[in-house]
Every structure is written in C-alpha cells, then in structure tokens.
Design an enzyme around this catalytic site. Structure first.
Site, mmCIF file in Angstrom:
data_model
loop_
_atom_site.group_PDB
_atom_site.id
_atom_site.type_symbol
_atom_site.label_atom_id
_atom_site.label_comp_id
_atom_site.label_asym_id
_atom_site.label_seq_id
_atom_site.Cartn_x
_atom_site.Cartn_y
_atom_site.Cartn_z
ATOM 1 N N ARG A 90 0.827 -1.207 0.000
ATOM 2 C CA ARG A 90 0.000 0.000 0.000
ATOM 3 C C ARG A 90 0.865 1.263 0.000
ATOM 4 O O ARG A 90 0.559 2.243 -0.693
ATOM 5 C CB ARG A 90 -0.931 -0.023 1.213
ATOM 6 C CG ARG A 90 -1.860 1.177 1.295
ATOM 7 C CD ARG A 90 -2.876 1.004 2.413
ATOM 8 N NE ARG A 90 -3.540 2.269 2.674
ATOM 9 C CZ ARG A 90 -3.596 2.864 3.850
ATOM 10 N NH1 ARG A 90 -3.006 2.301 4.898
ATOM 11 N NH2 ARG A 90 -4.218 4.002 4.002
ATOM 12 N N HIS B 242 0.613 4.042 -2.900
ATOM 13 C CA HIS B 242 0.180 5.410 -2.640
ATOM 14 C C HIS B 242 1.287 6.421 -2.884
ATOM 15 O O HIS B 242 1.008 7.583 -3.199
ATOM 16 C CB HIS B 242 -0.347 5.522 -1.215
ATOM 17 C CG HIS B 242 -1.690 4.898 -1.031
ATOM 18 N ND1 HIS B 242 -2.606 5.333 -0.108
ATOM 19 C CD2 HIS B 242 -2.279 3.855 -1.666
ATOM 20 C CE1 HIS B 242 -3.703 4.595 -0.176
ATOM 21 N NE2 HIS B 242 -3.520 3.684 -1.116
ATOM 22 N N TRP C 197 -10.665 -8.905 2.617
ATOM 23 C CA TRP C 197 -11.355 -9.258 1.381
ATOM 24 C C TRP C 197 -11.565 -10.766 1.270
ATOM 25 O O TRP C 197 -12.466 -11.208 0.568
ATOM 26 C CB TRP C 197 -10.566 -8.769 0.172
ATOM 27 C CG TRP C 197 -10.707 -7.314 -0.130
ATOM 28 C CD1 TRP C 197 -11.627 -6.734 -0.972
ATOM 29 C CD2 TRP C 197 -9.922 -6.237 0.384
ATOM 30 N NE1 TRP C 197 -11.457 -5.371 -1.003
ATOM 31 C CE2 TRP C 197 -10.414 -5.029 -0.183
ATOM 32 C CE3 TRP C 197 -8.844 -6.160 1.274
ATOM 33 C CZ2 TRP C 197 -9.862 -3.782 0.112
ATOM 34 C CZ3 TRP C 197 -8.300 -4.921 1.564
ATOM 35 C CH2 TRP C 197 -8.818 -3.751 0.984
#
Length: 354
Positions: free
Chosen positions: A111, A115, A255
């Site tokens: 991540r 980002h 998820w």
C-alpha cells in the site's frame, strides 16, 4: 522466507499456488471514503536472512533511528553505492511480526508503494514515487494515506543502514519485496529515484481512488496516470492482500480468508460470493451473505458490474497465472510513473528468499 499464511474467518476453499509469507495489514488501493522496452536482467543469488538483522534494526530504532534526521538527501546517482540485493533481504526480514495486525507488514508495504506512486498526473508531469513526497505533510496526512506512518516507521532503520538509498527507492522496493515474498509474481524494479528535501511539491489531496465511487471514477483516476482497463483490473487484484480498518479508511474487514497470500482470490471471491450491504453505522460497504466475514468496497463491486472490467475479472478468476503475468508489468509501470531514470540504471529481478 515464504511460509504458509494463516487464514482469517473461514478456511479458504482454494489453495494458493504460491503460499505466502505470513499475515497482513490493510492494503487499500481504493481508499478512504473520507476523501472525495525491454529490460536488462540482472542475475541474483539466493541467500538466507541473517537472524541478527531484526535485532540490529530494532536496536537502531531504539537508539533514535527515526524519520528524517537531517542526513544528506541522496542524489539521483546515490543508488550506485547501494547493494540492493542486501536491501531486499533486509526488507524481507521486516515482514513478519506476530504481534502486528494479521502478523505481517507485507500488505501495508504494498500500500505504501502504491500510494507513493499513484499520485502521478501525466498531463502535468507531477506526482509519482520520484521525490517521495508522501513522507511530508500535508500529503502524509491525506485521508487515503491514514496508517502509512506505520510502514514508514518500520522501514526507517533501513534508511539509516543504507543512507545512500532514496526514500522513493526504499518505499517502492518494499512493495516489490512484499508482493514476491507473499507468493506473488516476480516484479521488475530499478533504482534511481531522488528525494525532495521539502514539502513544497506535495501532491494535492484527491489523486488516489475513492472507495465509495464507481467505475467512472475508477477510470478517471487511473486514466489520469496512463493505465488502460486491463491494467486497472490487474492492479485491483492486490486487494487479495490485507484488510481495511475502521480507524483508518472508515471501512472494516479483509477481502478474503488468506489476507497474507498474494493470490487471485479477490477475483474468485468477487464472482462466487453473493455480496450484500453491510448493516452498520459506518460507510456503505458489502459483506458476503453466507458468513459476513469478508467485505468488498463499492469500488470493488464496480469490477463485477462493469462489463469491460468484468471480462478481466473472469479471466483472472479462472487463471491465476494469467493474473500474475498481467499484474507484474502493471505494478512496475505504477512504481515508475514520472521517474526519469538514469540511462544506466539496472533492472533487477530479485529471487525470493527460502
């Protein structure tokens, strides 16, 4: 380095073809509801991890190794003084931590790399991983970047150990290490990013995807960076990793049942489960109807309902190798957006650790 990952909630019905390296933190390419060639191959050798690495890094952190301590900012050529094979091994040594979240920093490293890179705007030539402006305010405080201070702090001792590596190279390489060591494909990576010294060039808020939006928004964000529908659909597959945290993005849950395995499970779960609105006081999201143990974001559901995205979802759900083959170049492209690499910068294909 690769070990069998622990599962969350229910036991997964499918087994990953490449078992992963531990457990996970939150990875959200679609983030906070609060925010509106040819490559030269460099051979590598397999090597184990020095068991003293973690202890040495921890001791350094306790001694005061923390953010931005006034050391000289590396130039674009400083990478020549860095042994990136050693950096890879040391990042891999930082992944597992049984006391942290799902037991691994791998997903949050992915991540962070995403980002740091996904702010690129091809029209203006601004943003991207070059400069590593994600470490400065106000960008570090953007809603989409909530929680990434944890990843930066985890990597900071390596910046002290390898002072000539740029933050841009360190953050993006950490994402590559995490993908590979969690069972994913080999991702080509090259050094040569430089670091901004001040926050003047931080990107404006709103360049990263908003999880509350649909397919049109997703395309607007990714087309701005220069991606097509196939690349977008491949990148979203990294939502197989990690989970959302209500105290960061506002959303909550993993998820799938193997949040530290890099697999095609995002696609299989998206198609095979029935997703219903979650009944809670938080932002709109979905849970699987049968167990309510797993979640999807509104933007995730767009990949099931949009015909152009869905054809790739079906392809990757049926064939994990096809997903890996498409994800790897798309992720490399993401990490390189806007970077003007030296002509002689080598391209690495790191071997995973045993």
């Amino acid at each position: 380095m690769r070990t069998v990952a622990r599962s969350v909630g229910r036991t997964p019905l499918r087994v990953a073809t490449a078992p992963a390296a531990s457990r996970a933190l939150s990875v959200r390419f679609f983030c906070s509801h609060k925010q509106h060639k040819q490559h030269k191959r460099i051979p590598t050798t397999k090597a184990g991890i020095n068991p003293g690495v973690l202890g040495a890094l921890a001791a350094g952190a306790l001694a005061g190794w923390y953010f931005y301590s006034g050391e000289p900012t590396p130039s674009r050529d400083s990478w020549r003084k860095v042994n990136f094979h050693n950096v890879y091994k040391d990042i891999a040594a930082l992944l597992e931590d049984e006391d942290y979240d799902d037991g691994s920093y791998g997903p949050v490293f992915v991540r962070l790399a995403w980002h740091a890179s996904g702010t690129y705007d091809r029209k203006t030539g601004t943003g991207g991983s070059d400069g590593a402006t994600i470490r400065f305010k106000p960008e570090s405080g953007h809603g989409a970047n909530a929680g990434l201070d944890v990843a930066r702090a985890r990597l900071e001792p390596l910046k002290k150990k390898y002072p000539h590596i740029s933050y841009g190279d360190l953050y993006t390489l950490a994402g590559v290490v995490a993908v590979q060591e969690l069972g994913g494909p080999t991702v080509r990576w090259r050094p040569g990013r430089s670091d901004e010294k001040v926050s003047a060039n931080c990107t404006p808020d709103g360049r990263l995807p908003d999880a509350a939006q649909g397919a049109n928004h997703v395309r607007d964000i990714f087309y701005r960076m220069g991606f097509n529908d196939q690349e977008i659909a491949a990148l979203i597959g990294a939502h197989a990793l990690g989970r959302c945290h209500s105290n960061r993005s506002g959303y909550e849950g993993p998820w799938n049942a193997s949040p530290t395995s890099f697999t095609n499970f995002f696609y299989t779960e998206l198609l095979e489960d029935k997703w219903v609105p979650k009944k809670w006081d938080g932002p709109a999201q979905y849970v699987d109807k049968d167990t309510k143990s797993f979640m999807m974001l509104p933007a995730d559901i767009a990949f099931k309902t949009d015909p152009q995205f869905r054809k790739y979802v079906e392809k990757y759900a049926a064939d994990q190798d096809a997903f890996f083959a498409d994800f790897a170049p798309a992720f490399t492209k993401l990490l390189e957006l806007g970077v003007k690499f030296p002509e002689d910068a080598p391209v690495y294909e790191f071997k995973t650790l045993e």
